[in-house]
Enzyme design. Structure first.
Site, PDB file in Angstrom:
ATOM      1  N   GLY A   1       2.097  10.817  -2.548  1.00 29.41           N
ATOM      2  CA  GLY A   1       2.780   9.616  -3.017  1.00 29.41           C
ATOM      3  C   GLY A   1       2.744   8.549  -1.941  1.00 29.41           C
ATOM      4  O   GLY A   1       1.881   8.549  -1.070  1.00 29.41           O
ATOM      5  N   ARG A   2       3.708   7.634  -1.978  1.00 30.34           N
ATOM      6  CA  ARG A   2       3.734   6.562  -0.978  1.00 30.34           C
ATOM      7  C   ARG A   2       4.410   6.965   0.320  1.00 30.34           C
ATOM      8  O   ARG A   2       4.247   6.296   1.346  1.00 30.34           O
ATOM      9  CB  ARG A   2       4.423   5.318  -1.543  1.00 30.34           C
ATOM     10  CG  ARG A   2       3.465   4.454  -2.319  1.00 30.34           C
ATOM     11  CD  ARG A   2       3.974   3.059  -2.545  1.00 30.34           C
ATOM     12  NE  ARG A   2       5.123   3.061  -3.433  1.00 30.34           N
ATOM     13  CZ  ARG A   2       6.239   2.386  -3.188  1.00 30.34           C
ATOM     14  NH1 ARG A   2       6.388   1.686  -2.102  1.00 30.34           N
ATOM     15  NH2 ARG A   2       7.229   2.432  -4.045  1.00 30.34           N
TER      16      ARG A   2
ATOM     17  N   GLU B   1       2.557   7.027   3.884  1.00 30.48           N
ATOM     18  CA  GLU B   1       2.152   5.784   4.547  1.00 30.48           C
ATOM     19  C   GLU B   1       3.188   5.311   5.553  1.00 30.48           C
ATOM     20  O   GLU B   1       2.850   4.629   6.516  1.00 30.48           O
ATOM     21  CB  GLU B   1       1.843   4.685   3.524  1.00 30.48           C
ATOM     22  CG  GLU B   1       3.046   4.045   2.888  1.00 30.48           C
ATOM     23  CD  GLU B   1       2.707   3.043   1.804  1.00 30.48           C
ATOM     24  OE1 GLU B   1       3.436   2.045   1.694  1.00 30.48           O
ATOM     25  OE2 GLU B   1       1.731   3.244   1.069  1.00 30.48           O
TER      26      GLU B   1
ATOM     27  N   CYS C   1      -2.974  14.802  -1.874  1.00 34.57           N
ATOM     28  CA  CYS C   1      -3.088  13.389  -2.224  1.00 34.57           C
ATOM     29  C   CYS C   1      -3.030  12.498  -0.976  1.00 34.57           C
ATOM     30  O   CYS C   1      -3.842  12.627  -0.075  1.00 34.57           O
ATOM     31  CB  CYS C   1      -1.998  13.044  -3.235  1.00 34.57           C
ATOM     32  SG  CYS C   1      -2.259  11.519  -4.135  1.00 34.57           S
TER      33      CYS C   1
ATOM     34  N   TYR D   1      -6.713  11.850  -2.171  1.00 33.61           N
ATOM     35  CA  TYR D   1      -6.838  10.837  -3.204  1.00 33.61           C
ATOM     36  C   TYR D   1      -7.973   9.910  -2.775  1.00 33.61           C
ATOM     37  O   TYR D   1      -8.029   9.472  -1.624  1.00 33.61           O
ATOM     38  CB  TYR D   1      -5.520  10.071  -3.379  1.00 33.61           C
ATOM     39  CG  TYR D   1      -5.577   9.066  -4.484  1.00 33.61           C
ATOM     40  CD1 TYR D   1      -5.745   9.473  -5.808  1.00 33.61           C
ATOM     41  CD2 TYR D   1      -5.495   7.714  -4.215  1.00 33.61           C
ATOM     42  CE1 TYR D   1      -5.814   8.545  -6.831  1.00 33.61           C
ATOM     43  CE2 TYR D   1      -5.558   6.779  -5.235  1.00 33.61           C
ATOM     44  CZ  TYR D   1      -5.725   7.195  -6.545  1.00 33.61           C
ATOM     45  OH  TYR D   1      -5.806   6.277  -7.557  1.00 33.61           O
TER      46      TYR D   1
END
Length: 190
Positions: A86-87, A90, A116, A136
């Site tokens: 997911g985010r 980051e 991912c 991903y």
């Protein structure tokens, strides 16, 4: 058996819920941590799906309760590391302790799973140079810049390289968990 799981706000819902619950169902203790969070705090998940756009759409998911205080973790206590996607990766990769923890698992050759965007933690930690990985696809350029060999595989598949297993997205949950179990020495019989 004890696993450390790294997560944060807007972690992909299936990439935290499925591995967490699957490991628990086998009797494995799983400590889920997030920088600057303590046991009892919550993080919000995100649901990512393809609905006709060039990339995934993000919707708000569930609340997930962190069960271990980040500042109290000791990597020596864990048999393996699972990095969610997911985010969250980051920004959790900006935390020096996240990078130190990740490097520790590679130095000790303990099993690591990253799904991912979780690979972003590995690139920032500098632990995948020369390794063959997947992720991903939109993160593949970052993986290559980190000196890794990117292997494009179906979303349901994984890539194994030593103590590391990676998968491109949540459709790979079954395979990444199966491979992670083997790396941990967990044997499931019918």
């Amino acid at each position: 058996m004890k696993i450390l799981m790294l997560a944060g706000d807007f972690v992909e819902d299936y990439e935290i819920m499925v591995p967490y619950q699957s490991l628990l169902s086998l009797g494995v203790e799983v400590d889920v941590v997030c920088p600057d969070k303590k046991a009892g705090d919550s993080i919000v998940t995100a649901i990512h799906d393809f609905v006709g756009f060039q990339t995934y759409q993000e919707l708000r998911g569930h609340n997930f309760i962190i069960n271990k205080t980040f500042s109290e973790i000791n990597p020596d206590e864990y048999n393996g590391l699972f990095i969610t996607g997911g985010r969250a990766p980051e920004y959790i990769r900006l935390n020096d302790k996240v990078l130190d923890i990740t490097q520790y698992f590679f130095t000790q050759q303990k099993p690591v799973a990253a799904i991912c965007h979780g690979i972003q933690v590995l690139t920032a930690a500098g632990v995948i140079k020369g390794r063959t990985v997947t992720c991903y696809e939109a993160v593949a350029p970052e993986v290559k810049l980190a000196g890794a060999i990117y292997k494009k595989v179906d979303a349901t598949d994984t890539v194994l390289d030593g103590n590391l297993v990676t998968s491109p997205a949540w459709p790979g949950n079954a395979k990444i968990l199966r491979d992670f179990y083997k790396m941990l020495g967990i044997i499931i019989t019918n």
